[in-house]
Design an enzyme around this catalytic site. Structure first.
Site, short mmCIF file in Angstrom:
data_model
loop_
_atom_site.label_atom_id
_atom_site.label_comp_id
_atom_site.label_asym_id
_atom_site.label_seq_id
_atom_site.Cartn_x
_atom_site.Cartn_y
_atom_site.Cartn_z
CB SER A 1 -0.91 0.01 1.23
OG SER A 1 -0.18 0.32 2.40
CB SER B 1 0.20 3.53 4.64
OG SER B 1 1.14 2.52 4.93
CE LYS C 1 0.54 1.90 8.91
NZ LYS C 1 -0.04 2.33 7.63
CB SER D 1 -1.15 6.19 7.21
OG SER D 1 -0.51 5.27 8.07
#
Length: 222
Positions: A33, A35, A89, A179
């Protein structure tokens, strides 16, 4: 069966140690993705150091030994405390920190982060479509990395202030308005941390023509 095991013991040992290495020492994970754009792109495959923080019993979250301390600015893979999905992250706040967002500006322990060299870019949305975006260098605890905001997206631009509890960590995606991070899934306990991502191994443009991105080959993650 005995003869097969004897004749293939070298291969069996290789598979065993290779599996142990991937499950306990180091692994490589694809980025599915956006994010973490622009730091990580869809189609990147990142190398993850699984023993950067803890040594765990393979296939479990059982910590056998603590080996290092997660630091602000680290890019970390972990299991979501909400549904167990593996995410990647940036670590923003450690135990004891007070974290807050005010109109996209990150505050840590009451001090606003600095944002340098903002530029307007076009964020690819698939199907040849783009969306206006702004990228800037965010300075977090002396560590500089690029973050992105999407002004046209309805996102959580204000959050907190909240204090990070003992044994837990607060994460944000670098693509702040796209996100599912600690604003939505909550703090992440240490035993759910998997490892620190420190390098892009290979990359391909999976949202475009699937050509390799040679400029991202073995690129360090900032």
């Amino acid at each position: 069966m005995k003869n097969w095991l004897k004749n293939n013991r070298g291969f069996i040992l290789f598979v065993f140690f290779f599996g142990f290495f991937r499950l306990a020492i180091a692994d490589w994970n694809p980025i599915p993705s956006g994010s973490m754009r622009p730091t990580l792109l869809e189609g990147d495959v990142v190398l993850v150091n699984r023993v950067a923080y803890d040594f765990k019993l393979p296939l479990t979250n059982q910590v056998l030994a603590e080996l290092g301390s997660p630091e602000r600015g680290d890019v970390v893979t972990f299991k979501s405390p909400k549904d167990g999905v593996q995410l990647i992250k940036r670590l923003i706040a450690v135990p004891g920190d007070v974290v807050e967002l005010r109109d996209e500006v990150l505050y840590l322990n009451g001090v606003a982060s600095q944002y340098q060299s903002p530029v307007q870019v076009k964020e690819p949305m698939g199907g040849g479509l783009t969306m206006p975006a702004i990228q800037a260098q965010e300075i977090l605890s002396g560590h500089a990395h690029t973050v992105q905001v999407l002004p046209q997206v309805n996102a959580m631009r204000n959050f907190g202030p909240v204090q990070v509890p003992e044994g837990q960590y607060f994460f944000l995606g670098d693509n702040r308005d796209n996100s599912a991070d600690s604003r939505y899934i909550g703090m992440v306990p240490r035993h759910l941390l998997i490892g620190r991502a420190h390098r892009v191994l290979v990359s391909a443009d999976i949202k475009g023509n699937w050509w390799p991105r040679w400029d991202r080959l073995v690129q360090a993650i900032q």
